[in-house]
Design a protein around this motif. Sequence first.
Motif, PDB file in Angstrom:
ATOM      1  N   GLY A  20      27.676  62.785 -27.009  1.00 14.60           N
ATOM      2  CA  GLY A  20      26.840  63.868 -27.506  1.00 14.60           C
ATOM      3  C   GLY A  20      25.820  64.305 -26.473  1.00 14.60           C
ATOM      4  N   THR A  21      25.296  65.498 -26.673  1.00  9.63           N
ATOM      5  CA  THR A  21      24.241  66.003 -25.804  1.00  9.63           C
ATOM      6  C   THR A  21      23.050  65.053 -25.850  1.00  9.63           C
ATOM      7  OG1 THR A  21      24.940  68.250 -26.357  1.00  9.63           O
ATOM      8  CG2 THR A  21      22.811  68.009 -25.266  1.00  9.63           C
ATOM      9  N   LEU A  22      22.443  64.831 -24.720  1.00 11.46           N
ATOM     10  CA  LEU A  22      21.311  63.905 -24.648  1.00 11.46           C
ATOM     11  C   LEU A  22      20.050  64.609 -25.126  1.00 11.46           C
ATOM     12  CD1 LEU A  22      22.041  62.118 -21.255  1.00 11.46           C
ATOM     13  CD2 LEU A  22      22.835  61.533 -23.554  1.00 11.46           C
ATOM     14  N   ILE A  23      19.911  64.658 -26.459  1.00 17.11           N
ATOM     15  CA  ILE A  23      18.737  65.260 -27.088  1.00 17.11           C
ATOM     16  C   ILE A  23      18.119  64.218 -28.020  1.00 17.11           C
ATOM     17  CG2 ILE A  23      19.535  67.646 -26.914  1.00 17.11           C
ATOM     18  CD1 ILE A  23      20.506  67.440 -29.790  1.00 17.11           C
ATOM     19  N   ASP A  24      16.868  64.448 -28.383  1.00 12.89           N
ATOM     20  CA  ASP A  24      16.125  63.446 -29.145  1.00 12.89           C
ATOM     21  C   ASP A  24      16.785  63.109 -30.472  1.00 12.89           C
ATOM     22  OD1 ASP A  24      13.680  61.782 -29.536  1.00 12.89           O
ATOM     23  OD2 ASP A  24      13.374  63.170 -31.204  1.00 12.89           O
ATOM     24  N   ARG A  25      17.308  64.111 -31.187  1.00 17.92           N
ATOM     25  CA  ARG A  25      17.904  63.866 -32.499  1.00 17.92           C
ATOM     26  C   ARG A  25      19.051  62.857 -32.454  1.00 17.92           C
ATOM     27  NH1 ARG A  25      20.323  68.607 -33.557  1.00 17.92           N
ATOM     28  NH2 ARG A  25      22.440  67.808 -33.493  1.00 17.92           N
ATOM     29  N   LYS A  26      19.755  62.842 -31.340  1.00 24.71           N
ATOM     30  CA  LYS A  26      20.887  61.922 -31.215  1.00 24.71           C
ATOM     31  C   LYS A  26      20.463  60.524 -30.750  1.00 24.71           C
ATOM     32  CE  LYS A  26      24.289  65.577 -30.567  1.00 24.71           C
ATOM     33  NZ  LYS A  26      24.971  65.401 -31.856  1.00 24.71           N
ATOM     34  N   ARG A  27      19.216  60.372 -30.394  1.00 24.77           N
ATOM     35  CA  ARG A  27      18.604  59.084 -30.094  1.00 24.77           C
ATOM     36  C   ARG A  27      19.333  58.269 -29.004  1.00 24.77           C
ATOM     37  NH1 ARG A  27      14.832  61.188 -32.694  1.00 24.77           N
ATOM     38  NH2 ARG A  27      13.609  60.054 -34.270  1.00 24.77           N
ATOM     39  N   PRO A  28      19.514  58.849 -27.812  1.00 20.02           N
ATOM     40  CA  PRO A  28      20.137  58.068 -26.738  1.00 20.02           C
ATOM     41  C   PRO A  28      19.300  56.863 -26.300  1.00 20.02           C
ATOM     42  CG  PRO A  28      19.287  60.151 -25.891  1.00 20.02           C
ATOM     43  CD  PRO A  28      19.216  60.229 -27.384  1.00 20.02           C
ATOM     44  N   ILE A  29      17.971  56.961 -26.456  1.00 20.78           N
ATOM     45  CA  ILE A  29      17.121  55.817 -26.106  1.00 20.78           C
ATOM     46  C   ILE A  29      17.397  54.653 -27.055  1.00 20.78           C
ATOM     47  CG2 ILE A  29      14.764  54.991 -25.788  1.00 20.78           C
ATOM     48  CD1 ILE A  29      15.634  57.112 -23.755  1.00 20.78           C
ATOM     49  N   ARG A  30      17.610  54.956 -28.337  1.00 22.86           N
ATOM     50  CA  ARG A  30      17.931  53.904 -29.298  1.00 22.86           C
ATOM     51  C   ARG A  30      19.274  53.258 -28.962  1.00 22.86           C
ATOM     52  NH1 ARG A  30      13.392  54.208 -30.026  1.00 22.86           N
ATOM     53  NH2 ARG A  30      12.238  54.848 -31.887  1.00 22.86           N
ATOM     54  N   PHE A  31      20.183  54.040 -28.417  1.00 22.63           N
ATOM     55  CA  PHE A  31      21.466  53.481 -27.977  1.00 22.63           C
ATOM     56  C   PHE A  31      21.238  52.417 -26.906  1.00 22.63           C
ATOM     57  CE2 PHE A  31      24.969  53.516 -24.896  1.00 22.63           C
ATOM     58  CZ  PHE A  31      26.052  53.220 -25.708  1.00 22.63           C
ATOM     59  N   VAL A  32      20.417  52.750 -25.926  1.00 19.52           N
ATOM     60  CA  VAL A  32      20.088  51.791 -24.865  1.00 19.52           C
ATOM     61  C   VAL A  32      19.457  50.543 -25.466  1.00 19.52           C
ATOM     62  CG1 VAL A  32      18.645  51.389 -22.818  1.00 19.52           C
ATOM     63  CG2 VAL A  32      19.823  53.589 -23.113  1.00 19.52           C
ATOM     64  N   GLU A  33      18.550  50.740 -26.404  1.00 18.12           N
ATOM     65  CA  GLU A  33      17.866  49.605 -27.021  1.00 18.12           C
ATOM     66  C   GLU A  33      18.814  48.753 -27.864  1.00 18.12           C
ATOM     67  OE1 GLU A  33      13.503  51.837 -27.189  1.00 18.12           O
ATOM     68  OE2 GLU A  33      14.766  51.761 -28.984  1.00 18.12           O
ATOM     69  N   ALA A  34      19.819  49.382 -28.471  1.00 19.64           N
ATOM     70  CA  ALA A  34      20.817  48.623 -29.228  1.00 19.64           C
ATOM     71  C   ALA A  34      21.671  47.772 -28.299  1.00 19.64           C
ATOM     72  CB  ALA A  34      21.701  49.577 -30.039  1.00 19.64           C
ATOM     73  N   ILE A  35      22.042  48.337 -27.157  1.00 20.62           N
ATOM     74  CA  ILE A  35      22.801  47.565 -26.164  1.00 20.62           C
ATOM     75  C   ILE A  35      21.968  46.386 -25.679  1.00 20.62           C
ATOM     76  CG2 ILE A  35      23.873  47.621 -23.877  1.00 20.62           C
ATOM     77  CD1 ILE A  35      25.501  49.113 -25.978  1.00 20.62           C
TER      78      ILE A  35
END
Length: 200
Positions: A20-35
């Motif tokens: 997905g587009t790297l925008i706040d709603r998609k929460r890419p930072i949370r993805f990093v934190e989940a990893i």
Amino acid sequence: MDLVRELGLDEKTRLIGFFGTLIDRKRPIRFVEAIHAFCAQHPELTVAGLLFGSPQHCGERLDVEVTARARELGIEKAIHLMGFRSPINRLMCAMDMLLVPAINEPFGRTLIEAMLVGTPVVATNHGGNPEAIVDGETGYLVEPEVPSAFVPPMVKLLKDPSEWQRVSANAQKSALAQYGIRPHTEKIMHIYRELTGRTA
């Protein structure tokens, strides 16, 4: 295996995808934190988080923030910005699973695309995600904004091949039944018939 070679990863590395587009709603930072949460709790399993998508043209550059957050957490080698790529279906097939940390997502098309190719999805129980996923059957739904909530279902899918196969098969069957070409065509034709006052 092509992605493993491209990124110079060990062949036993499990690939965790974000699409997905790297925008706040998609929460890419949370993805990093989940990893990071997964790596911290299960160092015996090697995973790589692959983010497929471009940052928005204006506003925050979340690709920069993703890299900075990964470095801050000490997992920069496990996070890979892949940019926009096509065709998407082959890339989704190459993932061991998709993580969808998005919030307020009206209806995540990537969930359906992943399900159609049999790639298990772990998504937040928020927005339109529960419309596509039956928790524990066709995927997993977890508490939003809690990166560690992704860890238990990730462990189930990565450590138990039979669980991976079960969720994969259920997801594909469900997606085909609801969103395959035939049901999609039938639903469109039903709308046209209602609009024109014609019966089947």
